[in-house]
Each structure stands twice: as C-alpha cells, then as structure tokens.
Design a protein around this motif. Structure first.
Motif, PDB file in Angstrom:
ATOM      1  N   VAL B  33     -49.046   9.073 -12.482  1.00 29.71           N
ATOM      2  CA  VAL B  33     -48.573  10.404 -12.856  1.00 29.71           C
ATOM      3  C   VAL B  33     -49.663  11.209 -13.557  1.00 29.71           C
ATOM      4  O   VAL B  33     -49.711  12.435 -13.454  1.00 29.71           O
ATOM      5  N   ALA B  34     -50.570  10.522 -14.247  1.00 31.19           N
ATOM      6  CA  ALA B  34     -51.641  11.229 -14.966  1.00 31.19           C
ATOM      7  C   ALA B  34     -52.542  12.029 -14.037  1.00 31.19           C
ATOM      8  O   ALA B  34     -53.224  12.963 -14.485  1.00 31.19           O
ATOM      9  N   LEU B  35     -52.568  11.681 -12.758  1.00 31.10           N
ATOM     10  CA  LEU B  35     -53.428  12.386 -11.814  1.00 31.10           C
ATOM     11  C   LEU B  35     -52.764  13.641 -11.245  1.00 31.10           C
ATOM     12  O   LEU B  35     -53.389  14.384 -10.491  1.00 31.10           O
ATOM     13  N   GLU B  36     -51.508  13.880 -11.601  1.00 28.58           N
ATOM     14  CA  GLU B  36     -50.777  15.001 -11.011  1.00 28.58           C
ATOM     15  C   GLU B  36     -50.888  16.242 -11.893  1.00 28.58           C
ATOM     16  O   GLU B  36     -51.051  16.137 -13.106  1.00 28.58           O
ATOM     17  N   PRO B  37     -50.808  17.417 -11.299  1.00 21.07           N
ATOM     18  CA  PRO B  37     -51.116  18.649 -12.042  1.00 21.07           C
ATOM     19  C   PRO B  37     -50.217  18.898 -13.261  1.00 21.07           C
ATOM     20  O   PRO B  37     -50.688  19.355 -14.285  1.00 21.07           O
ATOM     21  N   ASP B  38     -48.931  18.582 -13.162  1.00 21.15           N
ATOM     22  CA  ASP B  38     -48.035  18.900 -14.278  1.00 21.15           C
ATOM     23  C   ASP B  38     -47.706  17.678 -15.125  1.00 21.15           C
ATOM     24  O   ASP B  38     -46.605  17.562 -15.678  1.00 21.15           O
ATOM     25  N   ALA B  39     -48.668  16.782 -15.254  1.00 24.73           N
ATOM     26  CA  ALA B  39     -48.395  15.489 -15.898  1.00 24.73           C
ATOM     27  C   ALA B  39     -47.847  15.639 -17.320  1.00 24.73           C
ATOM     28  O   ALA B  39     -46.860  14.995 -17.684  1.00 24.73           O
ATOM     29  N   VAL B  40     -48.465  16.489 -18.129  1.00 27.93           N
ATOM     30  CA  VAL B  40     -48.035  16.589 -19.527  1.00 27.93           C
ATOM     31  C   VAL B  40     -46.594  17.067 -19.622  1.00 27.93           C
ATOM     32  O   VAL B  40     -45.770  16.485 -20.346  1.00 27.93           O
TER      33      VAL B  40
END
Lengths: 235, 235
Positions: B33-40
């Motif tokens: 998930v950390a690699l996805e744009p809206d992770a935070v």
C-alpha cells in the motif's frame, strides 16, 4: 520439584509479573527464583552461562528443556501449552498482538522516568523525565487507553471473547501500574474508558487469582517498571 | 490481485521493512500500500475503521481475512505459514525471541532521536537526544551487538541453524540501520563482532533478496526509525 522455573529480578514485579500472573491464574506449578535468597547472583551467573539460546535479560522461563526469554514470547508458549489463549490462528495472533501493544506501553512508561539512560538514576535525568512525562500524559496515555477501550467495544467480555487470556491478565497489571505511577492522569482518562475499568475489575475478581493477589508473594511496585514520582503526574 | 496486503506509511522503510523483507525473500506476492498514491489517507482511514481486531499503528498485514498488527506478530504468522522459521516449538520460540530483541533495539534507536516525545520534532528535543545518544553508543550498542555475536557463536550459519529465518533478515536490516545512523560507533563495535558481520554479508548476498535490494522499491532510511544526525554519533 516444579517442572517450570521463572527467572526474574527479586524485589519488583517488573516484566516478570506479566509471566507470574499467567502462571498463577493458570494454576501452573513453578519455581520462582526471585523468592530465593541468592536470586541476584544466580541470575547474573545464568546471564553469562554459555547456551544455545541465551536470554539478553530477564524474565526467562525454563520449561521442557528450553530457556525461553522475552515476556510476550514466554506468554505465547504458556498460552499455547496451557490454553491461556485461543487455539485457533486468528485468536492466537490477536492475543499476541494485544500483548505486544501492552509491552510497548509498559516500555514507554519506563522511558518516562529513564528517558536518557537505564544506566543513570532517575534523579540524574529528572529534567528530561519531566518533559517525557508531560508527553506521556498528554499524548500516549489517551492514545493507548482509548485503543484498548475501542478493542473492548468489539471483544466482550474478554479481549479474545468468552474466556480470559494471558493478555487480559497483563492488561490488568498495566492498568494497575499506570494507576500507581500516574494516579491523577489515569483517573481522568479512565472516566472515558468504562469497558476498560470493567475489565480491570473482572480480572481483579478472578477466583484463579485470589490466592496469589492475597499472598505476600504479590509485590508492591516500588522502583520497577512503573514508578510513582509525584512531580511526573498531573491531571 | 495479491492475497496479502502490507499496510505501512510511505517514504520510509520503518518497521514495515522488517515485514517487507520477509515477504520479498519468501517470494510471497503482496500488495504494498505504501507504493500507492493515496497511501497516507488510506492508512488514516483504516486506523479509524471499526473492526474486531484493530491495529494501534502500522504495519499491519491483511491475510486470509485477518488484520494482523505488531511487526513481530506479523512475522510470526509469515514464519509459520511460509516456512520462514523452524516448525518445531523450540526453534519457533527462539526465532520469535530474537525478533523481539531486534524490535527492542530498533525502538531504542528511535528513542535516541525522540527521547521526550514522538509528537515533537528532533530539533525540539536535540539536547535530550544528545544525552540519550551518548548512553546508546556507550552502553546499548555494545550490549545488544555483543549479545547477537554470542548468539552466533552457538547458532551457525544462521540464527536458527541451517536455513535463514525472518529474524536473520531483520537482524540484517537492524545492522544496516545502525551503520547508517551511527557509522562511527557501529564501525568500532563491529570490529569485535566478526560473526555478526559475516551474517550481515550472508543476508545481503541472498539470491532471494537480489531483485528487491536492486529495485527502486527498496527505500533509503531518510527520517524514519533510524536517522543519521552527525552530532549524535562518535567513535
């Protein structure tokens, strides 16, 4: 001669108490090395004795020929072997997860009075401790206790459902420690956490713990993991 | 669609990296998930989503319908399910014990730059950090590294014998982090720890990790668990 041996420093409950509560409530016979006259020397000797699986620090449990260290790891073993946690995978991992979170908060409570070094006294780092205590009271106590309360919204009456687990015992001890060390702040946050307070009362009333909690083997907190310095507490 | 999902903050290896290394070396497919744009935003949303077994903080792993949190607990699961740790009881507990000791040292390394509060910046607690760093360099780095070296005297070539386990991968990452954050002090202590340095080289050369370590998915330390502030290091 008991099958199990609990090795921990004498004179304080410390991390050993999380293990002791599981042994006591599980009615598992054990030799408690902390109660023996030469405990400190015996522990120091064991810590330098060559072995395949050495502990870095107490507590450790001798069981079935193994030397098992790290509090949560000892409890994982006791949970599996003595039915002090669910058998099935999801419940077993969940209880371990909660236990590790309890250990994290216990370590943070210790860091409050020793933020710089465990090799220095509290008095030598009292100024830094005052800053650390402010942050712990303001941010960390609510963060952890509100999380436990949220957990109990979905897990009733115990952390893993119908039967108490070793994590319930540890959570009780954590709450006892916080109430001892930070009585004003704990009382304030506890007002928002009715389920947590119910769980605390439920563990304290467990018939399996009555003998132990009424005995002189159950030690006062003293200068251990949880310490009460009035100047570090506030509402 | 991968069966597993690793949820962790983007931009730093952090505690997520211990899990990521096990997934990578175990050749276990996962969504990161950390690699996805809206992770935070996605992580923040998940942290407040009601569920029976909520995580207090990342990392957590979605697997087989479970949400498993606490780094060492996730690794316990992966070790059992994917053969990344011994099957038999003593070996499984030993690997968990070593992993918990690694996590303890990682938490202490973090406390060096944040001894007062995680809610403040390093700059706001730089004076306290200087005292904490002195104690960490003097007492804690030798204590932990000499213990790992002692462990490797009895456990060869890997921490649990003939095959690498997730704890070997984590120990490698811990050493990388220490060498990054405290290069001078690490170099000095490492001279006394030849087995530890051999283990470090052995993990770095694992064919199972070559793709990942050579990829841009493997992140720099940055401002995570391990941070390099030159003023906190010394020989």
């Amino acid at each position: 001669m008991s099958a199990y041996e609990l090795w921990y420093w004498p004179g304080i409950p410390g991390r050993g108490e999380f293990v002791r509560l599981a042994l006591e409530a599980g009615r598992i016979p054990y030799r408690d090395v902390a109660l023996e006259p030469d405990a400190v020397a015996a522990l120091q000797q064991e810590l330098v004795t060559p072995r395949d699986h050495p502990p870095l620090a107490p507590p450790w449990l001798r069981a079935e020929g193994m030397t098992i260290a790290q509090t949560a790891n000892i409890l994982l073993f006791l949970g599996e072997r003595h039915g002090l946690a669910p058998d099935e995978l999801a419940g077993r991992l969940w209880v371990n997860q909660v236990q590790l979170t309890i250990m994290d908060m216990a370590a943070e409570a210790h860091n409050v009075h020793h933020p710089v070094s465990v090799a220095l006294t509290y008095e030598e780092q009292a100024a830094e401790a005052a800053s650390a205590a402010h942050a712990f009271r303001t941010d960390r106590i609510p963060k952890f206790l509100h999380w436990f309360e949220r957990v109990l919204l979905h897990n009733q009456p115990w952390l893993a459902g119908a039967r108490w687990s070793y994590a319930d015992l540890s959570l009780w001890h954590l709450l006892e420690g916080l109430a001892f060390a930070f009585p004003q702040r704990f009382a304030g946050v506890a007002r928002d956490c009715p389920r947590l307070i119910q769980l605390h009362a439920r563990v304290a009333a467990l018939p399996e713990l009555a003998d132990y909690l009424g005995s002189n083997r159950c030690q006062a907190f003293g200068d251990g993991l949880f310490r009460h310095y009035p100047e570090l507490d506030a509402a």
